[in-house]
Design a protein around this motif. Structure first.
Motif, PDB file in Angstrom:
ATOM      1  N   UNK A 149     135.530  45.549-117.686  1.00 38.96           N
ATOM      2  CA  UNK A 149     136.568  44.864-116.926  1.00 38.96           C
ATOM      3  C   UNK A 149     136.963  45.654-115.693  1.00 38.96           C
ATOM      4  N   UNK A 150     137.097  46.968-115.819  1.00 36.87           N
ATOM      5  CA  UNK A 150     137.473  47.797-114.670  1.00 36.87           C
ATOM      6  C   UNK A 150     136.365  47.837-113.618  1.00 36.87           C
ATOM      7  N   UNK A 151     135.109  47.819-114.045  1.00 34.58           N
ATOM      8  CA  UNK A 151     134.010  47.732-113.083  1.00 34.58           C
ATOM      9  C   UNK A 151     134.081  46.396-112.329  1.00 34.58           C
ATOM     10  N   UNK A 152     134.409  45.344-113.049  1.00 27.11           N
ATOM     11  CA  UNK A 152     134.548  44.026-112.414  1.00 27.11           C
ATOM     12  C   UNK A 152     135.680  44.048-111.387  1.00 27.11           C
ATOM     13  N   UNK A 161     143.749  32.853 -80.952  1.00 23.73           N
ATOM     14  CA  UNK A 161     143.965  32.202 -82.249  1.00 23.73           C
ATOM     15  C   UNK A 161     142.944  32.687 -83.271  1.00 23.73           C
ATOM     16  N   UNK A 162     141.680  32.708 -82.889  1.00 21.09           N
ATOM     17  CA  UNK A 162     140.637  33.150 -83.815  1.00 21.09           C
ATOM     18  C   UNK A 162     140.842  34.599 -84.226  1.00 21.09           C
ATOM     19  N   UNK A 163     141.156  35.456 -83.258  1.00 24.70           N
ATOM     20  CA  UNK A 163     141.376  36.861 -83.566  1.00 24.70           C
ATOM     21  C   UNK A 163     142.582  37.076 -84.461  1.00 24.70           C
ATOM     22  N   UNK A 164     143.639  36.277 -84.240  1.00 24.61           N
ATOM     23  CA  UNK A 164     144.828  36.380 -85.075  1.00 24.61           C
ATOM     24  C   UNK A 164     144.521  35.941 -86.508  1.00 24.61           C
ATOM     25  N   UNK A 165     143.732  34.882 -86.650  1.00 18.36           N
ATOM     26  CA  UNK A 165     143.353  34.418 -87.982  1.00 18.36           C
ATOM     27  C   UNK A 165     142.485  35.444 -88.708  1.00 18.36           C
ATOM     28  N   UNK A 166     141.582  36.091 -87.961  1.00 14.10           N
ATOM     29  CA  UNK A 166     140.788  37.167 -88.569  1.00 14.10           C
ATOM     30  C   UNK A 166     141.691  38.301 -89.040  1.00 14.10           C
ATOM     31  N   UNK A 167     142.683  38.644 -88.222  1.00 14.31           N
ATOM     32  CA  UNK A 167     143.602  39.710 -88.601  1.00 14.31           C
ATOM     33  C   UNK A 167     144.415  39.355 -89.836  1.00 14.31           C
ATOM     34  N   UNK A 168     144.878  38.115 -89.914  1.00 17.12           N
ATOM     35  CA  UNK A 168     145.640  37.672 -91.087  1.00 17.12           C
ATOM     36  C   UNK A 168     144.762  37.669 -92.329  1.00 17.12           C
ATOM     37  N   UNK A 169     143.511  37.210 -92.186  1.00 17.92           N
ATOM     38  CA  UNK A 169     142.577  37.235 -93.316  1.00 17.92           C
ATOM     39  C   UNK A 169     142.335  38.663 -93.788  1.00 17.92           C
ATOM     40  N   UNK A 170     142.210  39.586 -92.834  1.00 18.63           N
ATOM     41  CA  UNK A 170     142.008  40.992 -93.181  1.00 18.63           C
ATOM     42  C   UNK A 170     143.167  41.518 -94.019  1.00 18.63           C
ATOM     43  N   UNK A 171     144.386  41.251 -93.583  1.00 21.03           N
ATOM     44  CA  UNK A 171     145.568  41.735 -94.309  1.00 21.03           C
ATOM     45  C   UNK A 171     145.669  41.102 -95.694  1.00 21.03           C
ATOM     46  N   UNK A 172     145.402  39.791 -95.774  1.00 18.35           N
ATOM     47  CA  UNK A 172     145.478  39.101 -97.059  1.00 18.35           C
ATOM     48  C   UNK A 172     144.433  39.638 -98.027  1.00 18.35           C
ATOM     49  N   UNK A 173     143.208  39.855 -97.545  1.00 15.81           N
ATOM     50  CA  UNK A 173     142.136  40.363 -98.411  1.00 15.81           C
ATOM     51  C   UNK A 173     142.439  41.780 -98.880  1.00 15.81           C
ATOM     52  N   UNK A 174     142.932  42.620 -97.978  1.00 16.96           N
ATOM     53  CA  UNK A 174     143.247  43.996 -98.359  1.00 16.96           C
ATOM     54  C   UNK A 174     144.433  44.039 -99.326  1.00 16.96           C
ATOM     55  N   UNK A 175     145.427  43.182 -99.093  1.00 21.71           N
ATOM     56  CA  UNK A 175     146.575  43.143 -99.993  1.00 21.71           C
ATOM     57  C   UNK A 175     146.190  42.694-101.389  1.00 21.71           C
ATOM     58  N   UNK A 176     145.333  41.672-101.475  1.00 17.35           N
ATOM     59  CA  UNK A 176     144.889  41.191-102.784  1.00 17.35           C
ATOM     60  C   UNK A 176     143.952  42.195-103.445  1.00 17.35           C
ATOM     61  N   UNK A 177     143.072  42.819-102.641  1.00 18.75           N
ATOM     62  CA  UNK A 177     142.167  43.828-103.198  1.00 18.75           C
ATOM     63  C   UNK A 177     142.916  45.012-103.769  1.00 18.75           C
ATOM     64  N   UNK A 178     144.046  45.358-103.156  1.00 14.45           N
ATOM     65  CA  UNK A 178     144.852  46.478-103.659  1.00 14.45           C
ATOM     66  C   UNK A 178     145.404  46.188-105.045  1.00 14.45           C
ATOM     67  N   UNK A 179     145.638  44.922-105.366  1.00 11.77           N
ATOM     68  CA  UNK A 179     146.125  44.555-106.694  1.00 11.77           C
ATOM     69  C   UNK A 179     145.120  44.950-107.769  1.00 11.77           C
ATOM     70  N   UNK A 180     143.838  44.689-107.488  1.00  9.57           N
ATOM     71  CA  UNK A 180     142.791  44.974-108.469  1.00  9.57           C
ATOM     72  C   UNK A 180     142.564  46.474-108.608  1.00  9.57           C
ATOM     73  N   UNK A 181     142.498  47.190-107.475  1.00  9.27           N
ATOM     74  CA  UNK A 181     142.209  48.620-107.560  1.00  9.27           C
ATOM     75  C   UNK A 181     143.386  49.379-108.154  1.00  9.27           C
TER      76      UNK A 181
END
Length: 290
Positions: free
Chosen positions: A64-67, A151-171
């Motif tokens: 599970x931790x590897x996952x 607009x595109x760059x802002x959306x990329x930045x928001x996606x980056x923050x959301x992905x990193x924030x969610x990834x931090x939950x798992x790690x």
């Protein structure tokens, strides 16, 4: 003061690294996805040497931790970091770094949704101020900087923050419930994220190591060493010796350093841009009050 100084130095290094990556993106005209892969590739030897010197034994992890570790790598490195480089490519250093201040906001949101962590009144005010500061700067009409695809760059930045924030939950779950330490977690996440990104580039037909000249490879290596390796150690030192809220706030001051570097490079910096950064940082500080 060791923790506070470490946090400020890390923030400054991340700003300088962002400027190096930005110059490469402008000069070479290659995809931010490819630069993200290059960054990961050249940073791996630094992590490998550190593991051999300080902690050569691989911790035992459950399936599970590897996952969770793999999911965290995909979210934080493959998606989060790559989206950050794409944002950097579209909106330039100052706005891309300012967008990254949204990461604690997403972290708090996901903790509220999945871990049922409550938000204080200070936290709610902090969220509002952070969003206000970011929007205030992003919507500024100015010839300073580069924003051909705002607009595109802002959306990329928001996606980056959301992905990193969610990834931090798992790690965080892995770090709290296993023998995995921060050095091993950072190393494994970088390996996994870079390998997955390589497969993606191969699938898209964009996998190449010949897009950069030798001086540009030197610049990438220096930025990776500073931003991904030294910055990581300073990041861990900050949280070890300084209160969490103070360390996290100081680590988020990269946009201020970017403004300072822009002044040094004699680029135009408006009062609106500086004010928006300060408002966003005040919001982060309130968000971290417990």
């Amino acid at each position: 003061m060791v923790g506070e100084i470490s946090a400020l130095i890390a923030a400054g290094i991340w700003s300088a690294s962002a400027i190096i990556y930005d110059k490469i993106l402008v000069t070479v005209k290659i995809s931010g996805t490819l630069v993200s892969f290059y960054r990961g590739l050249v940073s791996l030897p630094f992590f490998a040497v550190s593991l051999l010197i300080f902690d050569p034994h691989l911790p035992q992890l459950s399936s599970l931790h590897w996952f969770y570790l793999v999911i965290s790598a995909i979210l934080g490195i493959t998606i989060g970091d790559t989206a950050y480089f794409l944002s950097l490519q579209d909106v330039g250093v100052r706005k891309a770094l300012l967008l990254q201040t949204l990461t604690p906001l997403f972290g708090a949101f996901f903790a509220w949704v999945f871990l049922k962590e409550s938000l204080t009144v200070y936290g709610l005010i902090g969220i509002a101020l952070t969003l206000l500061g970011v929007v205030w700067v992003i919507t500024e009409r100015t010839t300073a900087g580069r924003s051909p695809h705002l607009l595109r760059g802002s959306l990329w930045g928001i996606l980056s923050c959301a992905a990193q924030g969610l990834g931090a939950m798992f790690i965080r779950d892995v770090l709290e419930n296993s023998d995995l330490n921060s050095l091993w977690s950072s190393s494994l996440r970088m390996v996994l994220g870079t390998v997955i990104l390589a497969f993606w580039l191969g699938y898209k037909g964009n996998f190449t190591l010949s897009a950069l000249s030798f001086p540009q490879w030197q610049a990438i290596t220096g930025a990776a060493f500073g931003g991904s390796f030294v910055g990581l150690w300073l990041h861990q030192t900050a949280f070890q010796f300084a209160p969490v809220g103070i360390a996290a706030t100081l680590l988020s001051t990269s946009p201020l350093f970017a403004v300072g570097i822009s002044v040094y490079l004699r680029e135009k910096v408006t009062w609106r841009s500086l004010g928006g950064v300060v408002i966003a940082l005040v919001g982060i500080g309130l968000l971290l009050i417990r």
